[in-house]
Design a protein around this motif. Structure first.
Motif, PDB file in Angstrom:
ATOM      1  N   VAL A  50       0.867  -1.204  -0.062  1.00 27.18           N
ATOM      2  CA  VAL A  50       0.091  -0.068  -0.063  1.00 27.18           C
ATOM      3  C   VAL A  50       1.133   1.167   0.082  1.00 27.18           C
ATOM      4  N   VAL A  51       1.812   1.246   0.753  1.00 30.86           N
ATOM      5  CA  VAL A  51       2.688   2.465   1.041  1.00 30.86           C
ATOM      6  C   VAL A  51       3.363   2.718  -0.543  1.00 30.86           C
ATOM      7  N   PHE A  52       4.134   1.768  -0.983  1.00 30.42           N
ATOM      8  CA  PHE A  52       4.619   1.867  -2.182  1.00 30.42           C
ATOM      9  C   PHE A  52       3.822   2.134  -3.387  1.00 30.42           C
ATOM     10  N   GLY A  53       2.622   1.738  -3.251  1.00 37.74           N
ATOM     11  CA  GLY A  53       1.658   2.178  -4.372  1.00 37.74           C
ATOM     12  C   GLY A  53       1.365   3.842  -4.049  1.00 37.74           C
ATOM     13  N   ILE A  54       1.200   4.205  -2.944  1.00 40.96           N
ATOM     14  CA  ILE A  54       0.979   5.627  -2.642  1.00 40.96           C
ATOM     15  C   ILE A  54       2.121   6.526  -3.309  1.00 40.96           C
ATOM     16  N   PHE A  55       3.442   6.057  -2.940  1.00 40.67           N
ATOM     17  CA  PHE A  55       4.660   6.757  -3.284  1.00 40.67           C
ATOM     18  C   PHE A  55       4.599   6.718  -4.833  1.00 40.67           C
ATOM     19  N   LEU A  56       4.256   5.693  -5.619  1.00 42.09           N
ATOM     20  CA  LEU A  56       4.290   5.682  -7.109  1.00 42.09           C
ATOM     21  C   LEU A  56       3.234   6.519  -7.556  1.00 42.09           C
ATOM     22  N   ILE A  57       2.164   6.611  -7.265  1.00 43.31           N
ATOM     23  CA  ILE A  57       0.756   7.308  -7.559  1.00 43.31           C
ATOM     24  C   ILE A  57       1.371   8.966  -7.601  1.00 43.31           C
ATOM     25  N   ALA A  58       1.975   9.207  -6.523  1.00 43.93           N
ATOM     26  CA  ALA A  58       2.330  10.551  -6.123  1.00 43.93           C
ATOM     27  C   ALA A  58       3.503  11.024  -7.080  1.00 43.93           C
ATOM     28  N   ALA A  59       4.401  10.012  -7.293  1.00 45.37           N
ATOM     29  CA  ALA A  59       5.403  10.195  -8.330  1.00 45.37           C
ATOM     30  C   ALA A  59       4.806  10.330  -9.573  1.00 45.37           C
ATOM     31  N   ILE A  60       3.983   9.545 -10.154  1.00 47.57           N
ATOM     32  CA  ILE A  60       3.414   9.819 -11.559  1.00 47.57           C
ATOM     33  C   ILE A  60       2.696  11.029 -11.563  1.00 47.57           C
ATOM     34  N   SER A  61       1.823  11.292 -10.661  1.00 48.03           N
ATOM     35  CA  SER A  61       1.038  12.653 -10.596  1.00 48.03           C
ATOM     36  C   SER A  61       1.928  13.945 -10.527  1.00 48.03           C
ATOM     37  N   ASP A  62       3.012  13.894  -9.808  1.00 47.45           N
ATOM     38  CA  ASP A  62       4.060  15.110  -9.744  1.00 47.45           C
ATOM     39  C   ASP A  62       4.570  15.394 -11.172  1.00 47.45           C
ATOM     40  N   ASP A  63       5.140  14.119 -11.923  1.00 44.87           N
ATOM     41  CA  ASP A  63       5.812  14.180 -13.053  1.00 44.87           C
ATOM     42  C   ASP A  63       4.802  14.652 -14.184  1.00 44.87           C
ATOM     43  N   GLY A  64       3.678  14.377 -13.988  1.00 45.19           N
ATOM     44  CA  GLY A  64       2.571  14.803 -14.997  1.00 45.19           C
ATOM     45  C   GLY A  64       2.489  16.358 -14.806  1.00 45.19           C
ATOM     46  N   SER A  65       2.227  16.780 -13.704  1.00 50.01           N
ATOM     47  CA  SER A  65       2.010  18.082 -13.288  1.00 50.01           C
ATOM     48  C   SER A  65       3.285  19.075 -13.849  1.00 50.01           C
ATOM     49  N   SER A  66       4.543  18.467 -13.692  1.00 46.67           N
ATOM     50  CA  SER A  66       5.751  19.245 -13.887  1.00 46.67           C
ATOM     51  C   SER A  66       5.905  19.080 -15.359  1.00 46.67           C
ATOM     52  N   ASN A  67       5.525  18.243 -16.093  1.00 46.75           N
ATOM     53  CA  ASN A  67       5.814  18.193 -17.495  1.00 46.75           C
ATOM     54  C   ASN A  67       4.776  19.005 -18.129  1.00 46.75           C
ATOM     55  N   LYS A  68       3.214  18.997 -17.525  1.00 48.15           N
ATOM     56  CA  LYS A  68       2.477  20.292 -17.929  1.00 48.15           C
ATOM     57  C   LYS A  68       2.648  21.421 -17.626  1.00 48.15           C
ATOM     58  N   SER A  69       3.365  21.893 -16.433  1.00 51.61           N
ATOM     59  CA  SER A  69       3.896  23.111 -16.240  1.00 51.61           C
ATOM     60  C   SER A  69       4.878  23.554 -17.193  1.00 51.61           C
ATOM     61  N   ALA A  70       6.020  22.651 -17.356  1.00 53.24           N
ATOM     62  CA  ALA A  70       7.156  22.842 -18.425  1.00 53.24           C
ATOM     63  C   ALA A  70       6.364  23.233 -19.821  1.00 53.24           C
ATOM     64  N   SER A  71       5.482  22.508 -20.143  1.00 49.14           N
ATOM     65  CA  SER A  71       4.881  22.415 -21.563  1.00 49.14           C
ATOM     66  C   SER A  71       4.168  23.799 -21.644  1.00 49.14           C
ATOM     67  N   THR A  72       3.600  24.355 -20.590  1.00 47.92           N
ATOM     68  CA  THR A  72       2.685  25.450 -20.690  1.00 47.92           C
ATOM     69  C   THR A  72       3.759  26.528 -20.588  1.00 47.92           C
ATOM     70  N   SER A  73       4.805  26.632 -19.726  1.00 46.82           N
ATOM     71  CA  SER A  73       5.766  27.562 -19.769  1.00 46.82           C
ATOM     72  C   SER A  73       6.610  27.704 -20.954  1.00 46.82           C
ATOM     73  N   SER A  74       6.871  26.638 -21.781  1.00 48.22           N
ATOM     74  CA  SER A  74       7.547  26.597 -23.164  1.00 48.22           C
ATOM     75  C   SER A  74       6.585  27.267 -23.978  1.00 48.22           C
ATOM     76  N   SER A  75       5.241  26.850 -23.964  1.00 49.53           N
ATOM     77  CA  SER A  75       4.345  27.393 -24.939  1.00 49.53           C
ATOM     78  C   SER A  75       4.165  28.860 -24.576  1.00 49.53           C
ATOM     79  N   SER A  76       4.211  29.323 -23.772  1.00 50.92           N
ATOM     80  CA  SER A  76       4.202  30.662 -23.297  1.00 50.92           C
ATOM     81  C   SER A  76       5.266  31.422 -23.878  1.00 50.92           C
ATOM     82  N   SER A  77       6.475  30.800 -23.683  1.00 50.31           N
ATOM     83  CA  SER A  77       7.865  31.505 -24.110  1.00 50.31           C
ATOM     84  C   SER A  77       7.569  31.571 -25.381  1.00 50.31           C
ATOM     85  N   ALA A  78       7.457  30.404 -26.172  1.00 48.74           N
ATOM     86  CA  ALA A  78       7.235  30.622 -27.755  1.00 48.74           C
ATOM     87  C   ALA A  78       6.315  31.601 -28.220  1.00 48.74           C
TER      88      ALA A  78
END
Length: 216
Positions: A50-78
């Motif tokens: 259960v603990v491993f699953g929680i950490f895995l979901i959090a890591a995936i969610s954080d990576d998705g948010s980071s990629n979205k933020s990076a993509s948004t920032s990149s689009s805005s800069s472009a």
């Protein structure tokens, strides 16, 4: 040769695996838990999963948010890089280039009327030379060229006053000379032009010269 124990009882297994019973003459079978790894309780395994699953979901969610933020920032800069001129100053250069077009300011005049139209304030009339330095035809549109005053305010060209002025396609190697009329408050100190190859181009800044000197 290894000596055997004396009285019957549990002794260290000669093989080194836990305890073994000696009956006084021979060794008995090995102890049931000898050499067998202890198993973790089932509940503990479930908790770890259960603990491993929680950490895995959090890591995936954080990576998705980071990629979205990076993509948004990149689009805005472009988008900012596409719409903003390459410099905040207006160099007093003889020419400036944006895309396929090279722009030159040939003269600046002020008038109350131009092209049959009367200004609300006064017209700043810029005589502009535009040359197609590219390899294919490109359409020139006066409405894409903005006048900027010393306060940083931008002015659009007056369409009715410019009716009949040269516009449209310019073939490679050819140039046009046209007049850009901007209706401004009398006495407005102009600084330069932001010249565009098209409405989506970055823009090139060129100082406007009045009375033989650059106003920037």
């Amino acid at each position: 040769m290894t000596s055997q124990p004396g009285a019957p009882g549990w002794y260290p297994d000669p093989s080194g695996r836990g305890q073994r019973y000696w009956d006084g003459n021979t060794w008995g079978p090995p102890s049931p838990d000898a050499g067998t790894p202890k198993k973790l309780p089932r509940k503990l395994w479930i908790g770890i999963a259960v603990v491993f699953g929680i950490f895995l979901i959090a890591a995936i969610s954080d990576d998705g948010s980071s990629n979205k933020s990076a993509s948004t920032s990149s689009s805005s800069s472009a988008a900012a890089a596409l719409s903003a001129p390459s410099s905040t100053s207006f160099p007093a250069a003889s020419a400036a280039r944006d895309g396929q077009f090279e722009f030159r300011v040939l003269g600046v005049d002020r008038a109350k009327s131009f092209g049959g139209e009367t200004a609300k304030g006064e017209f700043v009339v810029v005589t502009l030379h535009v040359e197609n330095t590219g390899s294919d035809a490109r359409s020139f549109y006066g409405g894409n060229q903005k006048l900027v005053d010393t306060a940083g305010r931008q002015y659009a060209a007056d369409g009715p006053a410019m009716f009949g002025e040269t516009s449209g396609d310019i073939n490679p190697g050819f140039s046009i000379e046209t007049h850009m009329a901007y209706d401004v408050v009398p006495g407005t100190a102009v600084q330069g032009l932001i010249c565009h190859d098209s409405m989506f181009s970055g823009g090139a800044r060129l100082a406007v010269v009045e009375g033989g000197y650059a106003t920037n």
